[in-house]
Design an enzyme around this catalytic site. Structure first.
Site, PDB file in Angstrom:
ATOM      1  N   CYS A  68       0.810  -1.224   0.000  1.00 30.77           N
ATOM      2  CA  CYS A  68       0.000   0.000   0.000  1.00 30.77           C
ATOM      3  C   CYS A  68       0.841   1.272   0.000  1.00 30.77           C
ATOM      4  CB  CYS A  68      -0.941   0.001   1.198  1.00 30.77           C
ATOM      5  SG  CYS A  68      -2.017  -1.458   1.254  1.00 30.77           S
ATOM      6  N   HIS A 110      -2.639   8.256   6.193  1.00 31.41           N
ATOM      7  CA  HIS A 110      -2.949   6.964   5.572  1.00 31.41           C
ATOM      8  C   HIS A 110      -4.338   6.507   5.999  1.00 31.41           C
ATOM      9  CE1 HIS A 110      -2.023   3.319   3.439  1.00 31.41           C
ATOM     10  NE2 HIS A 110      -2.092   2.567   4.518  1.00 31.41           N
ATOM     11  N   GLU A 139      -0.539   5.421  13.659  1.00 37.98           N
ATOM     12  CA  GLU A 139      -0.357   6.660  12.899  1.00 37.98           C
ATOM     13  C   GLU A 139      -0.624   7.882  13.763  1.00 37.98           C
ATOM     14  OE1 GLU A 139      -1.303   8.415   8.448  1.00 37.98           O
ATOM     15  OE2 GLU A 139      -2.626   6.861   9.269  1.00 37.98           O
ATOM     16  N   LYS A 159      -9.254   8.085   2.562  1.00 38.05           N
ATOM     17  CA  LYS A 159      -9.870   6.756   2.415  1.00 38.05           C
ATOM     18  C   LYS A 159     -11.294   6.745   2.944  1.00 38.05           C
ATOM     19  CE  LYS A 159      -5.486   4.239   2.444  1.00 38.05           C
ATOM     20  NZ  LYS A 159      -4.661   5.480   2.485  1.00 38.05           N
ATOM     21  N   HIS A 215     -10.062   2.059   0.411  1.00 39.79           N
ATOM     22  CA  HIS A 215      -8.614   1.824   0.336  1.00 39.79           C
ATOM     23  C   HIS A 215      -8.249   1.349  -1.060  1.00 39.79           C
ATOM     24  CE1 HIS A 215      -4.606   0.980   1.314  1.00 39.79           C
ATOM     25  NE2 HIS A 215      -4.748   0.413   2.500  1.00 39.79           N
ATOM     26  N   PHE A 226       1.501  -3.337   3.998  1.00 40.99           N
ATOM     27  CA  PHE A 226       1.797  -4.653   4.555  1.00 40.99           C
ATOM     28  C   PHE A 226       3.299  -4.902   4.485  1.00 40.99           C
ATOM     29  CE2 PHE A 226      -2.001  -7.804   4.497  1.00 40.99           C
ATOM     30  CZ  PHE A 226      -2.750  -6.926   5.257  1.00 40.99           C
TER      31      PHE A 226
END
Length: 482
Positions: free
Chosen positions: A221, A367, A378, A399, A404, A464
């Site tokens: 991502c 994010h 975050e 998002k 996403h 990931f």
């Protein structure tokens, strides 16, 4: 490279820092064009909906996407996955926006972001699975979303328990009984191209006549933002006169949804199926009720070159990239570092690269995946970088508007922030009622639309495997002379 050569490449003829600007841009997202974006921001109703392939889940599709029209009726478009089609469509649009004409300028380079194609049943419709968790592996009839042309989200049969089916003569290609069970008359001779990481890059290079360096970034991502950062570095350090950065992704298929569901990463409702109202409320970054993310789809592309080159040819400048940083957690294969220490390092690298301090940042596009672990980590990162330094930039999370977009999220979110700046509106974080942690409470989380701040912004992407990327960008109109 010696210090003298490095100095010459990173500075212009007057000794000033080499400025890298965005002179071409296009994107394909669930929010549509500029008019649709403005309408969505005004009404607060992006196209989240129940996912037909996974009862209880939701997704956010790109509606009314015509692959033939979007690729100028290119005859080889069938060899691209849906994500690849988004990448190609965005790249063609960005090249037009940059005024490239019939082909790319001499020496142009290409950096693309890639995510795995998980649309298994589009190529192998006879494979059956239980996506719903009911234990039924027989498969239902394909829903109206199903497609065999890679032009739309697929809701065909699932992906587990591959069974042999009647098909072509097993001896035709020397196939064993098991592999012959996968073959069928509708399978393209070059179906493998839809699964290779460089097919979209090859298509873009062919269509646009790009013959310089090519690079495919596959950092989950973080890939989209890292592709844009690598493109910026190549222009900044004189490795290419202009670089196209592009990417697209879609996990809106039985295989994609099953992968995320088995990883326990998706939002899900107790109702089967989820209601439309629930789907609209599902994606809620930094909210205490967050419970997993909602997949979206789309793509974006940017043309980068030096400010001097863009001005010399009279190009429209959409913004300037000021700095980039990337790191690895080197820990889990999936979960982020709970303290986000290495992600913080990526942000500080970007600030150092830009020659800025935390107090210079006016806004942050977080994010914001709406996952408990990701949001908490975050928020701690942002607290240490900004709140603890006595600064509170406006923090949004796109998002909550698009879902996403996996490997394409950083590219798409950069494009959307530049478009939002052009509209003069900073999008709020949808569905944010109660911040998820004390660290989040201390942030300036945007809850209502507000005028777009003047000054540079930070965009963050984390993937990931502990992939971390941070980019600092200055939208056009928010710096004197830009």
């Amino acid at each position: 490279m010696n210090d003298s050569a490095h100095h010459q490449r990173t500075q212009d003829a007057t000794g000033n820092r080499m400025r890298v600007v965005i002179s071409g841009m296009d994107c394909v997202t669930p929010l549509g064009d500029d008019a649709s974006l403005a309408a969505h921001l005004h009404h607060g109703t992006p196209p989240f909906m129940p996912a037909p392939v996974l009862p209880g889940a939701a997704w956010c599709p790109v509606n009314a996407f015509d692959p033939a029209q979007a690729t100028d009726h290119w005859r080889h478009r069938r060899y691209l996955s849906r994500g690849g089609l988004f990448a190609l469509a965005s790249a063609l649009g960005a090249a037009r926006d940059a005024g490239w004409g019939a082909s790319a300028p001499d020496g142009a380079a290409l950096v693309t972001a890639h995510g795995p194609n998980l649309d298994i049943t589009s190529d192998f419709p006879h494979c059956h699975c239980d996506v719903s968790g009911t234990g039924d592996t027989q498969g239902d009839a394909p829903s109206p979303c199903a497609t065999s042309t890679h032009g739309g989200p697929t809701a065909a049969h699932g992906v587990n328990g591959m069974n042999g089916v009647d098909g072509p003569d097993e001896a035709r290609h020397g196939l064993s009984r098991d592999t012959a069970g996968l073959d069928h008359p509708g399978l393209d001779a070059l179906w493998l191209l839809r699964w290779l990481p460089n097919t979209a890059a090859s298509a873009i290079a062919q269509r646009l006549g790009i013959h310089g360096e090519g690079l495919v970034v596959g950092t989950a991502c973080a890939a989209g933002l890292q592709a844009l950062g690598e493109a910026y570095r190549r222009v900044r350090h004189g490795l290419a006169p202009t670089v196209l950065a592009a990417g697209g992704d879609s996990r809106l298929s039985a295989g994609g949804m099953l992968g995320y569901a088995r990883a326990d990463a998706l939002w899900h409702s107790k109702a089967r199926p989820a209601s439309h109202a629930e789907a609209l409320r599902a994606m809620r970054p930094f909210d205490a009720a967050h419970g997993g993310f909602v997949p979206g789809e789309g793509g974006a592309a940017f043309v980068l070159e030096t400010e001097a080159a863009a001005c010399a040819r009279g190009a429209t400048i959409h913004g300037e990239i000021l700095g980039f940083g990337a790191t690895l957690d080197g820990a889990s294969l999936t979960a982020p570092d709970a303290k986000a220490h290495h992600a913080e390092c990526a942000v500080r690298k970007a600030l150092d690269d830009a020659g800025l301090t935390p107090g210079d940042i006016a806004w942050v596009a977080a994010h914001g995946t709406s996952t408990p672990r990701g949001d908490a980590a975050e928020a701690l990162l942002l607290q240490r970088v900004f709140t603890d330094a006595g600064h509170r930039p406006a923090v949004t999370a796109l998002k909550s508007w698009t879902g996403h977009l996996a490997s394409a999220c950083g590219l798409a979110e950069c494009a959307l922030m530049l478009r939002a700046a052009r509209c003069g509106v900073l999008p709020p974080i949808r569905n944010l009622d109660t911040p998820c942690s004390p660290a989040a409470e201390g942030l300036d989380l945007v809850r209502e639309p507000r005028p777009f701040p003047q000054g540079p912004g930070l965009i963050q992407s984390f993937g990931f495997g502990g992939q971390n990327a941070a980019l600092i960008v200055m939208p056009a109109g928010t710096r004197e002379g830009l």
